[in-house]
Design a protein around this motif. Sequence first.
Motif, mmCIF file in Angstrom:
data_model
loop_
_atom_site.group_PDB
_atom_site.id
_atom_site.type_symbol
_atom_site.label_atom_id
_atom_site.label_comp_id
_atom_site.label_asym_id
_atom_site.label_seq_id
_atom_site.Cartn_x
_atom_site.Cartn_y
_atom_site.Cartn_z
ATOM 1 N N GLU A 30 0.839 -1.194 0.000
ATOM 2 C CA GLU A 30 0.000 0.000 0.000
ATOM 3 C C GLU A 30 0.881 1.254 0.000
ATOM 4 N N PRO A 31 0.378 2.377 -0.514
ATOM 5 C CA PRO A 31 1.168 3.611 -0.490
ATOM 6 C C PRO A 31 1.523 4.017 0.932
ATOM 7 N N GLU A 32 2.578 4.756 1.056
ATOM 8 C CA GLU A 32 3.040 5.184 2.374
ATOM 9 C C GLU A 32 2.004 6.087 3.034
ATOM 10 N N ILE A 33 1.835 5.900 4.323
ATOM 11 C CA ILE A 33 0.871 6.662 5.107
ATOM 12 C C ILE A 33 1.621 7.723 5.907
ATOM 13 N N ILE A 34 1.079 8.933 5.920
ATOM 14 C CA ILE A 34 1.719 10.029 6.650
ATOM 15 C C ILE A 34 1.208 10.079 8.092
ATOM 16 N N GLU A 35 -0.081 10.214 8.252
ATOM 17 C CA GLU A 35 -0.685 10.241 9.597
ATOM 18 C C GLU A 35 -2.106 9.714 9.474
ATOM 19 N N GLN A 36 -2.324 8.516 9.959
ATOM 20 C CA GLN A 36 -3.593 7.832 9.766
ATOM 21 C C GLN A 36 -4.418 7.838 11.036
#
Length: 517
Positions: free
Chosen positions: A212-218
């Motif tokens: 999955e694409p990189e997550i910044i702040e979930q």
Amino acid sequence: MIVYMTMPHNIFVQKTVVILSMLMHSVNQQCNALAAVNGIFFHSCNTPDKVIKAAAHMGISISPSSINNAVHSLSQESAARLHTLGQSQTAMVAYDNCELTLNRMTPTIEQSGDRLVHLTSGLVMKMAHGVTADDLRCSNFLWERSRVNPKVLYSPTPPRPCSYEDLFTLHPDPPHPSGLNRHGRFTAWLFLNTLFHHGPEYFRQFLPLLLEPEIIEQIPVTKLEYLPARAMPINQSKVDGNIQAIANLFEQISVGDPATASKGTRPTARGERLVDISEHVILVHGDLGTGERIQAILKRRSIERTAMQRYQPVLYVPGIFHTKMACVETNWRVFIQPPESRIDDNSIMQFVGQLRPKETGQIGSKPKFRQMHEVVLHTGTVLRLDSWRTEARHQYPSKDIRTLEDLAAQKPTYQELSNLANSMVKKHVAGKQNLFALRHRKSQNRDKQYENITLIHQYFSLYEEFSYRANAGDIGGIEALMPSWIALWKATGKHKYANFMERFWTDVHFIFPEQLR
């Protein structure tokens, strides 16, 4: 039922009726669950009493009087739960207009021809993720820094206004080994995802390898606890209607100013004790029109003495889905609305004519959200697959590659496809490294169709990234995309959205206290 099918037809019908009768009636004669559910359903559909009485005699519904008692009991229970949720001071509200058309047999003088009734519906939601009442105890802090506060407005040294350019500092994007920025890496993932899902069967084997694409702040996924508020006979299309709607919602959740109630004003419709929220904030959700009217309320009431009279606790928060609607409309304004944008053989309207030939008129004039959303998704998918075919011909010049099946016949590895996707982003997607240089060439050396396609790739992938991060709860990713969308809204004439979102996101990060942020 399989056994009954071997019987004669009349016996099968009789057995079926017996089984349905057993299912419709509970063993306990005091509680018929099916009849009770049907009765509430009939009530919600405005079924005539004659029909309900007939259904009650057949045993598939409860009587009209029992329905009224059930509705009254459910209303009391809902009001008590609203009161409890409001007392916790961790509730947020949302409201919107609700219009009904009433058919009249005989028009009267008072209601000659207008059959439209304007109502307001509302929801009360519980804030999750460990939010406490103390986290929302910042109303005075915000008022001291508010733009509508006369002390701040007429101060000799007003604070420096923030712009959307300040949002670039929120989530820095360090250099990556691929040479792509964060949005470019998402676009490369989008190219791979499209090929693996919609390409030939050979590429399905790489789906487990695609991360999955990189997550910044979930935001962690939690179950939302919410209660519907009582519908209000209020038209919220004007500022005074929003004042009444907010006051009514506050009354339903039993919050307000006890000092006002002590002067003789009845606190709530049920008579509960009011909770003082003058030092707290309550998040209010709605569309952009609601936000504008709330801002008008705060500006008009800014000269009042008390916090509740200024509606100081009200803090409007825009909805992500409404923002998504503004994003897809921006693509429509860029690629479809201008008549000159339809001249190119590779224009979006040409693709719409092939993908949705029966809807070209509506999409060209005023499409609905779902229509334009699917146009972006489907057109982007087709263009990315075509980019794979085009790039494969350059990657394997000795092979006669004309289709994606020919690419699959070369048996490329996942690493080769990943490297190919990164190079495709640099070559086929617009960016400052190539588009501006191409447009500064002389006219005889320019390929305008190629430039337009790269721009379509850029804006469509920008929308798909916003949609993906919104669905994934990646609020950090949405914040990182906001500067790009604010610039696009300004360029396409959506100045209200641009100004409002610029003000909101800069307030969140540069004015709001950390616990509220």
